[in-house]
Design a protein around this motif. Structure first.
Motif, PDB file in Angstrom:
ATOM      1  N   GLY A 155       0.803  -1.226   0.000  1.00 41.14           N
ATOM      2  CA  GLY A 155       0.000   0.000   0.000  1.00 41.14           C
ATOM      3  C   GLY A 155       0.834   1.273   0.000  1.00 41.14           C
ATOM      4  N   ALA A 156       2.148   1.166   0.274  1.00 40.43           N
ATOM      5  CA  ALA A 156       2.975   2.385   0.297  1.00 40.43           C
ATOM      6  C   ALA A 156       3.024   2.976  -1.105  1.00 40.43           C
ATOM      7  CB  ALA A 156       4.377   2.052   0.787  1.00 40.43           C
ATOM      8  N   ARG A 157       2.992   4.287  -1.180  1.00 45.44           N
ATOM      9  CA  ARG A 157       2.919   4.963  -2.494  1.00 45.44           C
ATOM     10  C   ARG A 157       4.318   5.266  -3.013  1.00 45.44           C
ATOM     11  NH1 ARG A 157      -2.247   6.958  -1.109  1.00 45.44           N
ATOM     12  NH2 ARG A 157      -3.169   5.044  -0.351  1.00 45.44           N
ATOM     13  N   VAL A 158       4.619   4.692  -4.154  1.00 43.79           N
ATOM     14  CA  VAL A 158       5.927   4.884  -4.772  1.00 43.79           C
ATOM     15  C   VAL A 158       5.721   5.693  -6.049  1.00 43.79           C
ATOM     16  CG1 VAL A 158       7.906   3.729  -5.799  1.00 43.79           C
ATOM     17  CG2 VAL A 158       6.759   2.714  -3.816  1.00 43.79           C
ATOM     18  N   PHE A 159       6.200   6.908  -6.045  1.00 46.06           N
ATOM     19  CA  PHE A 159       6.035   7.790  -7.207  1.00 46.06           C
ATOM     20  C   PHE A 159       7.304   7.782  -8.047  1.00 46.06           C
ATOM     21  CE2 PHE A 159       2.232  10.642  -6.766  1.00 46.06           C
ATOM     22  CZ  PHE A 159       1.645   9.943  -5.719  1.00 46.06           C
ATOM     23  N   THR A 160       7.125   8.006  -9.338  1.00 46.97           N
ATOM     24  CA  THR A 160       8.285   8.240 -10.198  1.00 46.97           C
ATOM     25  C   THR A 160       8.095   9.583 -10.881  1.00 46.97           C
ATOM     26  OG1 THR A 160       7.255   7.145 -12.095  1.00 46.97           O
ATOM     27  CG2 THR A 160       8.647   5.780 -10.682  1.00 46.97           C
ATOM     28  N   LEU A 161       9.199  10.265 -11.096  1.00 42.11           N
ATOM     29  CA  LEU A 161       9.199  11.520 -11.846  1.00 42.11           C
ATOM     30  C   LEU A 161      10.447  11.466 -12.712  1.00 42.11           C
ATOM     31  CD1 LEU A 161       8.049  14.493 -12.185  1.00 42.11           C
ATOM     32  CD2 LEU A 161       9.835  15.134 -10.557  1.00 42.11           C
ATOM     33  N   ALA A 162      10.267  11.043 -13.938  1.00 42.80           N
ATOM     34  CA  ALA A 162      11.441  10.863 -14.809  1.00 42.80           C
ATOM     35  C   ALA A 162      10.963  10.821 -16.246  1.00 42.80           C
ATOM     36  CB  ALA A 162      12.151   9.557 -14.468  1.00 42.80           C
ATOM     37  N   GLY A 163      11.879  11.119 -17.157  1.00 42.74           N
ATOM     38  CA  GLY A 163      11.586  10.878 -18.561  1.00 42.74           C
ATOM     39  C   GLY A 163      11.511   9.375 -18.773  1.00 42.74           C
TER      40      GLY A 163
ATOM     41  N   LEU B 164      16.054  16.578 -12.246  1.00 46.41           N
ATOM     42  CA  LEU B 164      14.647  16.915 -11.977  1.00 46.41           C
ATOM     43  C   LEU B 164      14.451  17.241 -10.501  1.00 46.41           C
ATOM     44  CD1 LEU B 164      12.836  14.268 -14.212  1.00 46.41           C
ATOM     45  CD2 LEU B 164      12.690  16.748 -14.461  1.00 46.41           C
ATOM     46  N   TYR B 165      15.135  16.507  -9.646  1.00 44.74           N
ATOM     47  CA  TYR B 165      15.004  16.760  -8.212  1.00 44.74           C
ATOM     48  C   TYR B 165      15.439  18.180  -7.881  1.00 44.74           C
ATOM     49  CZ  TYR B 165      15.570  16.405  -3.191  1.00 44.74           C
ATOM     50  OH  TYR B 165      15.471  16.637  -1.835  1.00 44.74           O
ATOM     51  N   ARG B 166      16.585  18.537  -8.398  1.00 44.06           N
ATOM     52  CA  ARG B 166      17.113  19.871  -8.067  1.00 44.06           C
ATOM     53  C   ARG B 166      16.194  20.964  -8.612  1.00 44.06           C
ATOM     54  NH1 ARG B 166      21.646  19.809  -5.240  1.00 44.06           N
ATOM     55  NH2 ARG B 166      23.336  18.362  -5.721  1.00 44.06           N
ATOM     56  N   ARG B 167      15.695  20.756  -9.816  1.00 49.65           N
ATOM     57  CA  ARG B 167      14.885  21.811 -10.455  1.00 49.65           C
ATOM     58  C   ARG B 167      13.470  21.896  -9.900  1.00 49.65           C
ATOM     59  NH1 ARG B 167      15.739  20.091 -15.809  1.00 49.65           N
ATOM     60  NH2 ARG B 167      13.541  20.257 -16.231  1.00 49.65           N
TER      61      ARG B 167
ATOM     62  N   HIS C   4      11.586   8.938   1.412  1.00 48.79           N
ATOM     63  CA  HIS C   4      12.769   8.542   0.634  1.00 48.79           C
ATOM     64  C   HIS C   4      12.710   9.108  -0.775  1.00 48.79           C
ATOM     65  CE1 HIS C   4      13.374   5.605   3.799  1.00 48.79           C
ATOM     66  NE2 HIS C   4      12.109   5.237   3.634  1.00 48.79           N
ATOM     67  N   VAL C   5      13.779   9.784  -1.159  1.00 46.74           N
ATOM     68  CA  VAL C   5      13.919  10.205  -2.550  1.00 46.74           C
ATOM     69  C   VAL C   5      15.098   9.430  -3.129  1.00 46.74           C
ATOM     70  CG1 VAL C   5      14.457  12.103  -4.110  1.00 46.74           C
ATOM     71  CG2 VAL C   5      12.931  12.486  -2.161  1.00 46.74           C
TER      72      VAL C   5
END
Ligand code: AMP
Length: 603
Positions: free
Chosen positions: A118-126, A175-178, A192-193
């Motif tokens: 159930g933990a939410r794992v997000f992605t932010l990437a090309g 992406l993290y920095r921006r 966690h990142v």
């Protein structure tokens, strides 16, 4: 609301273009679904479910098992599952065996971080390989995967991470920095990142973990725990007319739909090389850019770079793509270059062309025939439905301009809402009304996250109301008329006006903002904003540019308005809502319609 006057984006093309007649016996590969009527009559969801294995020992159903492990344990183990083409010519191939090891590692890494079901794992990437590994690995660990679109600006990203209660974010250092670092204080749950370094290199940003290190330390063996088909698996965000974006909840059982529509609508066969051009940040890029091709055991080509016609033709030719799933905006951009741009290319492998996401002009369907020797097959669905609902099938005649017919197992109708809220089916052909689907297919959303009332509003009895207006002809083909609400479709992306208005209102000069979709020949619609200024501020070109820049920084290029006009005030209803419908009618010179609820109106 039959024959409503509020429809937009509509096309009066019914019958204006010749039908493309198909002969199933003449197709180069026998279609999975050769006889539409017979398939509809015989369809049974239990048989669709039986096409999948389920977890060993009857331990339930898990998307990642069907997509990865069952093929890794079978004759396809050493075949290419994912062929990744990176920017600048880099390429990587993952067999099903490789994919099993990588996704196992990430599932173990999540476990090592203490993350449970159930933990939410997000992605932010090309579209990088790590994104695909992260989504499938999260599903193995029974976490919920939520891919975000990397072109979003910081505001839509933070809103979605907050709403979705993100505990893990996999992203890149850049992406993290921006886009994330500055907003991290707003996200106390984000424990966690995980950063993917440039070119696979390591990263050492304070407060983050390094993907490479995490993966190297994790075991490549993992047994998927028992998974209830109703366990939450995927969380996608979609936009409404009002309020914040909606988190659309999908469960592991959705894989039945992904798989069967891959077979029936996209006609996937084991030897196919498939390319879905959508980004996993949108539902198409997950359901058909990750899950359906893998469950069907076909090679899934992933292209990291954004649209470029010649580069795309190069991919089609070099990779010998057989089934290609793309979108109207891209097709229209290719049309602008003309079919000559394809001269000399060997595209003989190409078997099926399909399109989704926004209205596909009949000219674009026919351009497919001119340029590629076969029509684009339009199909219709939305984030909430989780999979293709209505489609032009390879073995079925195509009526250019029509979205096609409901897939076997799906019942669609045009309905009319009465004053009491009850709906009745419109039986007469070619009458415009709301497109409704009889609830009950496996990938139907199970809810909007923490928004029960908004979810319930989508239903009337057994019907799920889609928010789209359409017509059905006497042969059962559906024709898109327009949206029933103020949501904007720009380049295939659904954009909620409220999110854009809110970002504009954050600017100190803005008193109020109203946002509409303005028709555009390539993008379908572009986002246009009308802004009233606070006392002490005057409209000027410099301020317009400043507001455009402000919106772009907050929202990202896809969501931000392309045009801004100043107004002394915006039309509002008596209850205080901005009348976007009226802004739009005035912008386009259309009839203003019913103005009985109009309260204030300073132009
Ligand atoms: P999304 O949830 O972002 O996938 O957007 C779904 C919406 O896109 C639908 O409700 C329609 O308004 C629009 N849409 C999707 N496919 C089509 C299509 N083939 N023709 C017309 N509109 C479409």
């Amino acid at each position: 609301m039959a024959a409503t006057g509020t429809a937009r984006g509509g096309r009066a093309v019914v019958g204006a273009y010749p039908r493309i007649v198909k002969d199933p016996a003449a197709l180069p590969v026998a279609p999975n679904l050769a006889d539409y009527e017979a398939a509809r009559r015989a369809f049974d969801w239990r048989e669709a479910r039986a096409l999948l294995d389920g977890l060993p020992g009857g331990q339930g159903l898990n998307i990642a098992h069907e997509a990865v492990d069952r093929h890794a344990a079978g004759p396809r183990a050493g075949r290419p599952a994912l062929r990744w083409i990176g920017r600048g010519g880099a390429a990587r191939v993952f067999t099903w065996r490789d994919l099993r090891a990588e996704t196992n590692r990430f599932a173990n890494a999540l476990r090592g971080l203490g993350l449970g079901p159930g933990a939410r794992v997000f992605t932010l990437a090309g579209r990088i390989p790590e994104l695909y590994v992260a989504v499938l690995g999260a599903l193995k660990a029974k976490c919920v995967a939520s891919p975000l679109f990397s072109a979003f600006g910081p505001e839509p990203i933070a809103t979605r991470l907050e709403l979705g209660e993100a505990e893990v974010l996999v992203t890149t250092e850049a992406l993290y920095r921006r886009k994330v670092e500055g907003l991290r204080a707003r996200l106390p749950r984000l424990a966690h990142v995980v950063l993917v370094g440039e070119g696979g290199g390591g990263t050492a940003v304070p407060g983050t973990l390094d993907w490479g290190r995490l993966m190297a330390e994790a075991s490549p063996d993992f047994a998927i725990p028992p998974t209830d088909p109703e366990d939450m698996a995927l969380l996608h965000f979609t936009s409404g007319t009002t309020g914040r974006p909606k988190g659309v909840v999908h469960v592991h059982e959705a894989v039945v739909m992904h798989h069967v529509t891959g077979r029936n609508a996209l006609d996937l066969h084991p030897e196919d090389v498939f390319w879905c051009t959508a980004d996993p940040g949108w539902v198409t890029g997950t359901s058909y850019g990750i899950v359906a091709p893998l469950t069907n055991g076909v090679t899934n080509v992933v292209v990291e770079a954004e649209f470029d016609a010649q580069a795309w033709y190069e991919v089609l030719e070099r990779e010998r793509i057989t089934v290609w799933y793309t979108a109207p905006t891209a097709i229209r951009m290719m049309m602008k270059l003309g079919a000559e741009a394809l001269r000399g290319r060997d595209l003989s492998a190409l078997r099926v062309l399909a399109s989704v996401g926004e209205p596909l002009n009949p000219e674009a369907v026919l351009w497919g025939v001119e340029a590629f020797g076969k029509p684009f097959h339009d199909n219709w669905w939305q984030t909430e439905t989780g999979g293709i609902m209505i489609a032009n099938l390879v073995a079925m005649d195509v009526k250019p301009g029509s979205m096609g017919r409901p897939l076997p197992g799906i019942e669609a109708a045009i309905v009319e809402r009465g004053a009491d809220g009850a709906v009745s089916v419109v039986e007469a052909p070619m009458v415009s009304g709301e497109l409704a689907l009889k609830a009950g297919w496996p990938s139907m959303m199970r809810g909007y996250l923490h928004e029960e009332a908004r979810y319930r509003k989508c239903f009337a009895g057994e019907w799920y109301l889609t928010g789209d207006l359409a017509m059905r002809d006497e042969e059962g083909y559906f024709w898109f008329v327009g949206r029933a609400d103020d949501v904007i479709k720009s380049m295939g992306h659904l954009i909620g006006p409220f999110e854009v208005e809110s970002a504009l209102m954050e600017h100190p000069a803005v008193a109020e903002a109203g946002v509409i979709g303005k028709p555009d020949p390539v993008a379908g619609e572009i986002v246009k904003a009308f802004v009233a200024l606070k006392p002490g501020h005057e409209p000027s070109e410099a301020l317009r540019r400043e507001l455009l820049g402000h919106a772009r920084r907050r929202l990202g290029a896809v969501v931000a308005p392309k045009e801004i006009d100043f107004r002394a005030g915006l039309p509002r209803t008596r209850s205080g809502k901005i009348m976007r419908r009226l802004l739009r009618a005035r912008e386009l010179g259309l009839p203003e319609g019913d103005l009985s609820t109009l309260e204030s109106d300073e132009r």
